[in-house]
Design an enzyme around this catalytic site. Structure first.
Site, PDB file in Angstrom:
ATOM      1  N   SER A  63       0.794  -1.233   0.000  1.00  0.00           N
ATOM      2  CA  SER A  63       0.000   0.000   0.000  1.00  0.00           C
ATOM      3  C   SER A  63       0.824   1.280   0.000  1.00  0.00           C
ATOM      4  O   SER A  63       0.271   2.355  -0.231  1.00  0.00           O
ATOM      5  CB  SER A  63      -0.931   0.019   1.208  1.00  0.00           C
ATOM      6  OG  SER A  63      -2.085  -0.718   0.904  1.00  0.00           O
ATOM      7  N   LYS A  66       0.541   3.483  -2.980  1.00  0.00           N
ATOM      8  CA  LYS A  66      -0.579   4.412  -3.186  1.00  0.00           C
ATOM      9  C   LYS A  66      -0.092   5.867  -3.223  1.00  0.00           C
ATOM     10  O   LYS A  66      -0.685   6.716  -3.880  1.00  0.00           O
ATOM     11  CB  LYS A  66      -1.645   4.198  -2.107  1.00  0.00           C
ATOM     12  CG  LYS A  66      -2.365   2.844  -2.297  1.00  0.00           C
ATOM     13  CD  LYS A  66      -3.186   2.409  -1.102  1.00  0.00           C
ATOM     14  CE  LYS A  66      -3.854   1.059  -1.388  1.00  0.00           C
ATOM     15  NZ  LYS A  66      -4.309   0.337  -0.216  1.00  0.00           N
ATOM     16  N   TYR A 193      -3.170  -2.221 -10.126  1.00  0.00           N
ATOM     17  CA  TYR A 193      -3.094  -2.170  -8.661  1.00  0.00           C
ATOM     18  C   TYR A 193      -2.238  -3.313  -8.106  1.00  0.00           C
ATOM     19  O   TYR A 193      -1.365  -3.099  -7.259  1.00  0.00           O
ATOM     20  CB  TYR A 193      -4.512  -2.198  -8.067  1.00  0.00           C
ATOM     21  CG  TYR A 193      -4.490  -2.238  -6.562  1.00  0.00           C
ATOM     22  CD1 TYR A 193      -4.154  -1.103  -5.828  1.00  0.00           C
ATOM     23  CD2 TYR A 193      -4.765  -3.416  -5.869  1.00  0.00           C
ATOM     24  CE1 TYR A 193      -4.093  -1.139  -4.447  1.00  0.00           C
ATOM     25  CE2 TYR A 193      -4.712  -3.458  -4.483  1.00  0.00           C
ATOM     26  CZ  TYR A 193      -4.383  -2.313  -3.777  1.00  0.00           C
ATOM     27  OH  TYR A 193      -4.309  -2.353  -2.402  1.00  0.00           O
ATOM     28  N   TYR A 245      -4.736   4.065   7.813  1.00  0.00           N
ATOM     29  CA  TYR A 245      -6.107   3.557   7.959  1.00  0.00           C
ATOM     30  C   TYR A 245      -6.727   4.015   9.275  1.00  0.00           C
ATOM     31  O   TYR A 245      -6.559   5.166   9.655  1.00  0.00           O
ATOM     32  CB  TYR A 245      -6.131   2.025   7.804  1.00  0.00           C
ATOM     33  CG  TYR A 245      -5.217   1.551   6.716  1.00  0.00           C
ATOM     34  CD1 TYR A 245      -5.432   1.981   5.402  1.00  0.00           C
ATOM     35  CD2 TYR A 245      -4.131   0.748   6.975  1.00  0.00           C
ATOM     36  CE1 TYR A 245      -4.585   1.584   4.386  1.00  0.00           C
ATOM     37  CE2 TYR A 245      -3.277   0.345   5.964  1.00  0.00           C
ATOM     38  CZ  TYR A 245      -3.512   0.764   4.674  1.00  0.00           C
ATOM     39  OH  TYR A 245      -2.670   0.379   3.674  1.00  0.00           O
ATOM     40  N   VAL A 263       1.337  -3.619   3.846  1.00  0.00           N
ATOM     41  CA  VAL A 263       1.033  -4.841   4.578  1.00  0.00           C
ATOM     42  C   VAL A 263       2.246  -5.805   4.677  1.00  0.00           C
ATOM     43  O   VAL A 263       2.210  -6.779   5.418  1.00  0.00           O
ATOM     44  CB  VAL A 263      -0.241  -5.471   3.947  1.00  0.00           C
ATOM     45  CG1 VAL A 263       0.086  -6.280   2.713  1.00  0.00           C
ATOM     46  CG2 VAL A 263      -1.060  -6.237   4.928  1.00  0.00           C
TER      47      VAL A 263
HETATM   48  N1  GLN Z   1      -2.192  -5.851  -1.608  1.00  0.00           N
HETATM   49  C1  GLN Z   1      -2.857  -5.425  -0.404  1.00  0.00           C
HETATM   50  C2  GLN Z   1      -4.358  -5.428  -0.629  1.00  0.00           C
HETATM   51  O1  GLN Z   1      -4.786  -5.005  -1.654  1.00  0.00           O
HETATM   52  C3  GLN Z   1      -2.363  -4.103   0.008  1.00  0.00           C
HETATM   53  C4  GLN Z   1      -2.941  -3.637   1.307  1.00  0.00           C
HETATM   54  C5  GLN Z   1      -1.972  -2.967   2.220  1.00  0.00           C
HETATM   55  O2  GLN Z   1      -0.760  -2.951   2.029  1.00  0.00           O
HETATM   56  N2  GLN Z   1      -2.489  -2.454   3.303  1.00  0.00           N
HETATM   57  O3  GLN Z   1      -5.118  -5.846   0.226  1.00  0.00           O
END
Ligand code: GLN
Length: 309
Positions: A63, A66, A193, A245, A263
């Protein structure tokens, strides 16, 4: 306090916290991460690098991508008015207070994701990139290569596994398509993505790559204006309020810097006019942020008095 001493002390304070977290296990590439890995890198605007631990091992940025995707989308829009029209009409900038892959809010809010730092928002940004770039993934790779001064690649096995386990993201995409907030075929959007999540970068490279935000949008290595200072400010505001988050309040409270987590256990942070920072420790807390990573950033920003507040 000297930065090198501070990162050593912060690492020492944070390492034990990793035992309380849990490594993400939805794909093998994450499940197999060594929970004892720990790296902390602070790269100052003048290029001085202070590092501790596993700072040169590439891991999936997940993530954290992003931030780079949003930056590229803003560049492609080519001006603040266009950014308002093309981005902020389709994705909000309020914290979600929900997990990064939650579906409930999307239904209530008619397919407009709360912000670009959660998965639904990132899918809208990926959709925008497909409209505006010939090769969105290659252009994200170019952007991070420019910001790190090194070649960056993605891990095809991680991308394939992300694709295989993308049911929730697919559900979000379908819902947004039903509300007319996705233009391109969902498979194409998910492909961008999943691939951006699979970029492999080290903590040192990630710390380098957010320095442009700390420097009014200008990459201090090349002197290039990556984003206008006004847009850089907006990216940081979204990171501060949404980048971790539903723990964004806790991060603002304890760390006090714009942060973005992934993550795989990475968290990058921007210390305005000072440095780019990245910490990596795979075990996560319940919100999906690196547990020892947060402890390290808390300790470090206290020691160096880096909080923006
Ligand atoms: N690939 C993960 C997902 O789409 C990325 C989420 C994250 O890093 N928080 O759920």
């Amino acid at each position: 306090m000297d930065i090198t001493q501070a990162i050593r002390a912060a690492a020492e304070a944070a390492r034990p916290a990793a035992t309380g977290g849990k490594v993400a296990d939805y794909i093998p590439q994450l499940r197999e991460l060594d929970p004892h890995r720990f790296g902390l890198a602070v790269v100052e605007l003048d290029g001085t690098e202070h590092v501790e631990g596993d700072v040169d091992i590439p891991f999936a940025i997940q993530s954290m991508s992003k931030v780079f995707a949003l930056t590229l989308a803003m560049q492609q829009c080519g001006g603040e008015r266009a950014v308002r029209r093309e981005i902020w009409e389709r994705v909000g900038r309020e914290p979600s207070g929900d997990p990064f892959n939650s579906l409930v809010q999307l239904e209530h809010e008619c397919g407009i994701p709360r912000n670009p730092m959660i998965n639904a928002g990132a899918l809208v940004i990926a959709d925008l990139l497909i409209e505006n770039c010939d090769e969105p993934v290659a252009e994200i790779l170019n952007l991070v290569a420019e910001l790190t001064g090194e070649t960056i690649s993605l891990d095809p096995a991680t991308a394939a596994a992300e694709e295989q386990f993308s049911d929730r993201n697919r559900a979000m995409g379908s819902l947004m398509a039903a509300f007319d907030n996705l233009v391109n075929p969902l498979d194409q959007v998910l492909d961008v993505y999943n691939k951006q999540c699979s970029l492999m970068m080290s903590a040192r490279q990630l710390a380098r790559s957010v320095r442009f935000l700390a420097n009014d949008g200008i990459d201090p290595a090349s002197g290039r204006q990556v984003l206008s200072s006004s847009l850089a400010k907006r990216v940081m505001a979204v990171m501060l309020t949404c980048g971790t988050y539903d723990a964004a309040g806790e991060f603002a409270f304890s760390v006090g810097l714009p942060c973005k987590s992934g993550v795989a256990g990475g968290i990058m942070a921007v210390a305005p006019d000072h440095s780019g920072i990245c910490v990596w420790s795979p075990p996560l807390d319940a919100a999906g942020n690196s547990l020892a990573g947060r402890v390290a950033l808390h300790d470090l920003t206290d020691r160096l008095d880096l909080s923006i507040f």
